[in-house]
Write a protein that holds these residues in place. Structure first.
Motif, short mmCIF file in Angstrom:
data_model
loop_
_atom_site.label_atom_id
_atom_site.label_comp_id
_atom_site.label_asym_id
_atom_site.label_seq_id
_atom_site.Cartn_x
_atom_site.Cartn_y
_atom_site.Cartn_z
N THR A 443 0.83 -1.20 0.00
CA THR A 443 0.00 0.00 0.00
C THR A 443 0.87 1.25 0.00
N LYS A 444 1.84 1.25 0.90
CA LYS A 444 2.70 2.42 1.01
C LYS A 444 3.48 2.66 -0.28
N TYR A 445 3.93 1.58 -0.90
CA TYR A 445 4.71 1.76 -2.12
C TYR A 445 3.85 2.26 -3.27
N TYR A 446 2.59 1.84 -3.30
CA TYR A 446 1.70 2.40 -4.33
C TYR A 446 1.51 3.89 -4.07
N LEU A 447 1.42 4.27 -2.81
CA LEU A 447 1.28 5.69 -2.49
C LEU A 447 2.53 6.46 -2.89
N ARG A 448 3.68 5.86 -2.64
CA ARG A 448 4.92 6.55 -3.02
C ARG A 448 5.00 6.70 -4.54
N ALA A 449 4.40 5.75 -5.26
CA ALA A 449 4.38 5.83 -6.72
C ALA A 449 3.21 6.70 -7.19
N ASP A 450 2.53 7.33 -6.24
CA ASP A 450 1.38 8.19 -6.52
C ASP A 450 0.27 7.47 -7.27
N ASN A 451 0.12 6.20 -6.96
CA ASN A 451 -0.99 5.42 -7.50
C ASN A 451 -1.98 5.18 -6.35
N VAL A 452 -2.70 6.24 -6.00
CA VAL A 452 -3.52 6.21 -4.79
C VAL A 452 -4.61 5.15 -4.88
N HIS A 453 -5.18 4.99 -6.07
CA HIS A 453 -6.28 4.03 -6.19
C HIS A 453 -5.83 2.60 -5.94
N ARG A 454 -4.69 2.24 -6.51
CA ARG A 454 -4.18 0.89 -6.27
C ARG A 454 -3.90 0.70 -4.78
N ALA A 455 -3.38 1.76 -4.17
CA ALA A 455 -3.06 1.68 -2.74
C ALA A 455 -4.32 1.42 -1.93
N SER A 487 -1.03 9.17 2.12
CA SER A 487 -1.88 9.49 0.98
C SER A 487 -1.96 11.00 0.79
N ALA A 488 -1.95 11.75 1.90
CA ALA A 488 -1.94 13.21 1.77
C ALA A 488 -0.70 13.66 1.01
N GLU A 489 0.44 13.09 1.38
CA GLU A 489 1.68 13.48 0.71
C GLU A 489 1.65 13.09 -0.77
N SER A 490 1.02 11.96 -1.03
CA SER A 490 0.91 11.53 -2.41
C SER A 490 0.05 12.52 -3.22
#
Lengths: 774, 148
Positions: A443-455, A487-490
């Motif tokens: 989840t965190k890595y999807y957020l870091r990749a700015d893929n919020v939906h996948r996260a 997610s906010a940071e993303s």
């Protein structure tokens, strides 16, 4: 609220009706109560008590919460010395979590002659909540006088004295109740008694007389009533050390080690008690002995590695590291990582392990964990392609170990291949869907990749989703801080990227989401703070004053935690960005022009992104527009008041940024000077000087400009740009780069490019994203 | 050191990794649904091997002729050294017996590696296997008879 019923009725008919309404209120029949009150008010619209009760009943009946307060204030205007009105006002303000007002009116009720002593209990809860320790002892003692039959009230009074700084009286109160209760203890009182004995001992120690504290400790130990044996030993050792009776202390530490040989702290304390810290030979001998006593414990084997050197280090390190690798301990690298601060140790460990690696081809798991270790080594020293090669070797060998994928993903992340990193993490996740750790990581890595939906989709496997399309609401309800802040940071990054692509709609949506998430986080911390309220009373009743005081300390620093700094940093950034790019929010992007398909998509996004049920501002649009319009930044100003540690670095930076936007330049100057005193090389100093020198608003009155420039003369008279660069922007780190990213002048940008060259690819990527919106 | 365990809904992802295969989600689900017919092998608690089998059902008969091993594989680094294959095979024999069957079959391109486990050549053109299309080009059907 049944306490209100104790008021004696007076003769008049109105009073009787009021009594009836009060009774109805007490039995929670708010609507009926309202009806009766309305009857009274019809005849006498000035009846203060009825006005107040109406406010309270309105609040609880859910009919008209909004106008509840106006009735309370009107009642107080009519008769602010009526203790019934005062009490009701107190109850109301407590319910709406305005604890300061609640304390004020509870106090007023007592001052105006209420005989209802239980108000004192509520008053002391409110005083504790707002940390009014000056008045707290008075109300605690008042209640104790009324109800001396409960130990809780004695404990509460002692705690109040202590919080007010009066240790002697705290001790006296504890001593008195101890004497009174000695012969009357039941088995059900034993825990409370034990805690109170230890608490009293804490108080004595805090007065600084360790001789007395030790004597008291021996006394309470002899009673056999203390259930917390660990505390007894730890205190004894501590007092003996402070009294310089080190030989005796060392014996106690040995006892503690026997209880728990895995607590590294005891080993260091034993060293100090024996005075061997500075004689490496004796020290080593001590640890060799301890290691033979506790062969399964880590500290006696590890600690010597922190002070040995040369061949001796090599030999010990070899035993330590290879022993763990042979056993297949996945965390071997993490265990030795502290030693990597020393470059030569790092090189030694690397040579030991890489030599070992050549000899273990026939032991598959050892081979695999050793390759994993080496990959971590390369990662740690920044050789990412080496690290990748090594971890791939391990994965090809044993592709079923989740840990290997986690590291591989981490390497890709550091190389700024964020999509690749997330997808590798997801590969690991597929091996074990019930592993929460890898789910969280993915989840965190999807957020870091700015893929919020996948996260969100990934983590929703573990949330309670009920009738929402995903777990977002549950994550808010469960106060999942890490997820919301990531997610906010993303969203903030997505905003900046969209801005870079001149996609205004995307930018606006994402900035709004970021803002919403940050606001949710502030609310969660507010809830933490509110959660204390019940414990001011509860802990006394349960007899846990020591745990209570720990809680008070925790709450005092709640808003100064690094996590909250991170929240405020993001919150201020999202608000200030909205103000700086107000055109995004104030020009109409033509909602009417939306096609059917787009409307449907947007509605889907609303459903998908709701953090609370029935939110009418999912995109944070209205809130941000309001902030831009009224220019007061209340949302940030409110936060300034919560930062207790006026001497923290972050506080100065936050205050500066908010006040600069509000054009309160003199306050900015103060923050700058404080920061200079706290951390004289902080890059933000350079930023602040530059802002105050070159970027004041045009409309600033000359007098203010003068004050600022004179103020700057004091500490920065000789600081020209070259000087600023050298003093504050000399370090090649992410922190410095992120400050420079906000400074537009060419010289600063040139320096930024230099730093970026030296950063790892991931950090460099982060800086580049920030640059997009400045 | 070696242990066997059932497949669960949460660790189906291991199958494609251990077998270097690419079963679809639906196929994986079916394998799991077959219950005891599929099994993982663990070496020191790390999953490294697996067996998947199914009943060999002749067209002309109501009862199965035996169990057919669809996949039996162990990661190369762990293969042939620690007896993982033996454990998996023993497991298959046990469930075969449990089902009151006495033959285990396998279709392979490399018969020699199965001979040591007691598998022998079986003529796939016999009436019993008609229309089952068990063997493709370059493959052989092998059989192991269990003595009860």
């Amino acid at each position: 609220m049944s306490k209100t019923a104790k008021y004696r009725p007076t003769a008049s008919k109105e009073e009787n009706q009021f009594r009836e309404a009060l009774k109805l209120y007490d039995s929670k029949q708010y609507k009926k109560s309202l009806k009766v009150i309305d009857g009274v008010l019809k005849k006498n619209p000035h009846h203060a008590e009825s006005l107040a009760l109406k406010g309270l009943a309105l609040y609880y009946s859910d009919t008209d919460k909004a106008s509840a307060e106006s009735y309370i204030t009107r009642a107080l205007e009519k008769d602010s010395t009526n203790n019934v009105v005062n009490h009701i006002a107190g109850i109301y303000y407590r319910a709406v979590k305005n604890y300061k007002e609640a304390a004020k009116w509870y106090q007023a009720a007592m001052d105006h002659g209420s005989t209802n002593k239980s108000i004192l209990r509520d008053l002391s809860s409110m005083q504790s909540q707002i940390r009014d320790f000056k008045n707290l002892p008075k109300s605690r003692l008042g209640y104790l006088e009324d109800q001396p039959g409960y130990r809780a009230n004695w404990t509460a009074s002692a705690v109040a004295h202590q919080l007010h700084g009066d240790l002697a009286n705290a001790e006296k109160v504890l001593g008195r109740i101890e004497d009174l209760i000695r012969d009357k203890l039941q088995e059900s009182d034993y825990f409370e008694h034990s805690e109170c004995l230890l608490y009293r001992n804490d108080v004595i120690a805090q007065m600084g007389d360790y001789e007395a504290a030790l004597k008291d400790l021996e006394r309470i130990e002899a009673t056999n009533m203390v259930l917390d044996g660990l505390s007894l030993l730890e205190k004894r050792a501590d007092y003996l050390m402070k009294l310089n009776r080190k030989k005796e202390a060392s014996l106690v530490y040995r006892k503690l080690l026997k209880r728990n040989p895995d607590n590294a702290k005891y080993y260091y304390q034993l060293e100090d008690a024996l005075g061997v810290r500075n004689s490496p030979r004796v020290r080593l001998a001590l640890y060799e002995k301890l290691a033979s006593f506790y062969p399964k414990s880590d500290p006696p084997n590890f600690i010597p590695l922190t002070f040995l050197a040369g061949e001796e280090f090599k030999q010990k390190a070899k035993n330590y590291v290879l022993g763990q690798l042979r056993r297949g301990v996945p965390s071997t690298f993490v265990n030795v990582k502290p030693l990597y601060k020393n470059n030569s140790h790092a090189a030694t460990i690397y040579s030991i392990v890489s030599e070992f690696f050549e000899t273990v081809h026939d032991q598959p798991l050892t081979y695999c964990w050793t390759a994993y270790f080496l990959a971590q080594h390369h990662y740690h020293v920044g050789s990412y392609s080496e690290a990748l090669k090594m971890i791939e070797l391990a994965i090809n060998h044993t592709p079923t170990l989740v840990e290997l994928y986690i590291l591989k993903a981490r390497i890709y992340k550091r190389m700024n291949e964020l999509d690749q990193a997330a997808s590798v993490m997801n590969e690991g996740l597929k091996l074990d869907l019930q592993d929460r750790f890898i789910n969280t990581k993915t989840t965190k890595y999807y957020l870091r990749a700015d893929n919020v939906h996948r996260a969100i989709d990934t983590i929703s496997v573990f949330t309670k989703n009920d009738d929402s399309p995903n777990g977002l609401r549950d994550l808010h309800l469960m106060q999942s801080i890490w997820f919301i802040v990531e997610s906010a940071e993303s969203y903030l990054r997505k905003y900046r990227k969209a801005l870079g692509e001149h996609n205004d709609t995307e930018a606006k949506t994402n900035l709004g989401f970021a803002f919403k998430r940050y606001v949710s986080l502030t609310k969660i911390f507010e809830e933490f703070s509110d959660d204390q309220v019940d414990f001011h009373h509860y802990c006394m009743r349960k007899g846990t004053p020591r745990a209570y005081l720990t809680m008070i300390d925790w709450a005092d620093n709640l808003f100064d935690q690094p996590m909250y700094n991170r929240v405020l940093d993001g919150l201020s950034e999202s608000v200030l960005e909205a103000v700086r790019h107000k055109e995004l929010f104030l020009t109409d992007h033509g909602h009417k022009k939306l096609k059917k398909e787009e409307i449907r998509k947007r509605e889907e996004l609303v459903q998908y992104s709701q953090s609370v049920a029935e939110d009418d501002d999912v995109f944070g649009e209205k809130a941000l527009q309001e902030i831009i319009r009224d220019e007061k930044l209340d949302v940030l100003v409110k936060q300034q008041a919560l930062l207790h540690q006026q001497d923290a670095v972050f506080t100065q930076i936050f205050n500066f940024r908010v006040n600069f936007q509000l054009k309160k330049y003199v306050l900015c100057l103060q923050s700058l000077n404080k920061l200079l005193a706290l951390d004289k090389r902080n890059p933000f100093i350079g930023y602040m000087v530059d802002q105050l020198r070159n970027h004041l608003a045009e409309s600033t009155p000359d007098t203010i400009k003068k004050i600022v420039s004179v103020g700057l003369m004091k500490n920065f008279n000789k600081a020209d740009t070259a000087n600023l660069l050298e003093t504050y922007f000399g370090a090649n780190n992410l922190e410095t780069a992120l400050v420079l990213a906000r400074m537009s002048e060419t010289v600063f940008q040139t320096r930024l490019s230099e730093i970026k060259e030296k950063l790892d690819p991931y950090s460099r990527g982060l800086v580049s994203i920030v640059q997009l919106s400045y | 050191m070696i242990s066997l365990d059932d497949l669960t809904a949460n660790n189906l992802g291991l199958i494609n990794v251990i077998a270097y295969a690419s079963y679809s989600d639906q196929e994986l689900e079916e394998i799991k649904e077959s219950g005891e017919l599929a099994q993982y092998a663990y070496y020191n608690e790390v999953p490294v091997g697996l067996v998947i089998c199914k009943p060999l059902q002749p067209v002309s008969s109501k009862s199965p002729a035996g169990l057919l091993i669809d996949k039996l594989c162990v990661l190369p680094a762990y293969s042939g050294k620690y007896g993982l294959e033996d454990s998996l095979l023993e497991y298959v024999e046990n469930i075969t017996r449990k089902r009151h069957l006495d033959k285990i079959y396998v279709v392979t391109e490399d018969p020699s590696q199965w001979h040591k486990f007691g598998f022998v050549y079986e003529d796939a053109s016999q009436e019993l296997y008609r229309n089952l299309n068990l063997v493709k080009q370059g493959q052989q059907l092998l059989r192991k008879a269990l003595n009860n």
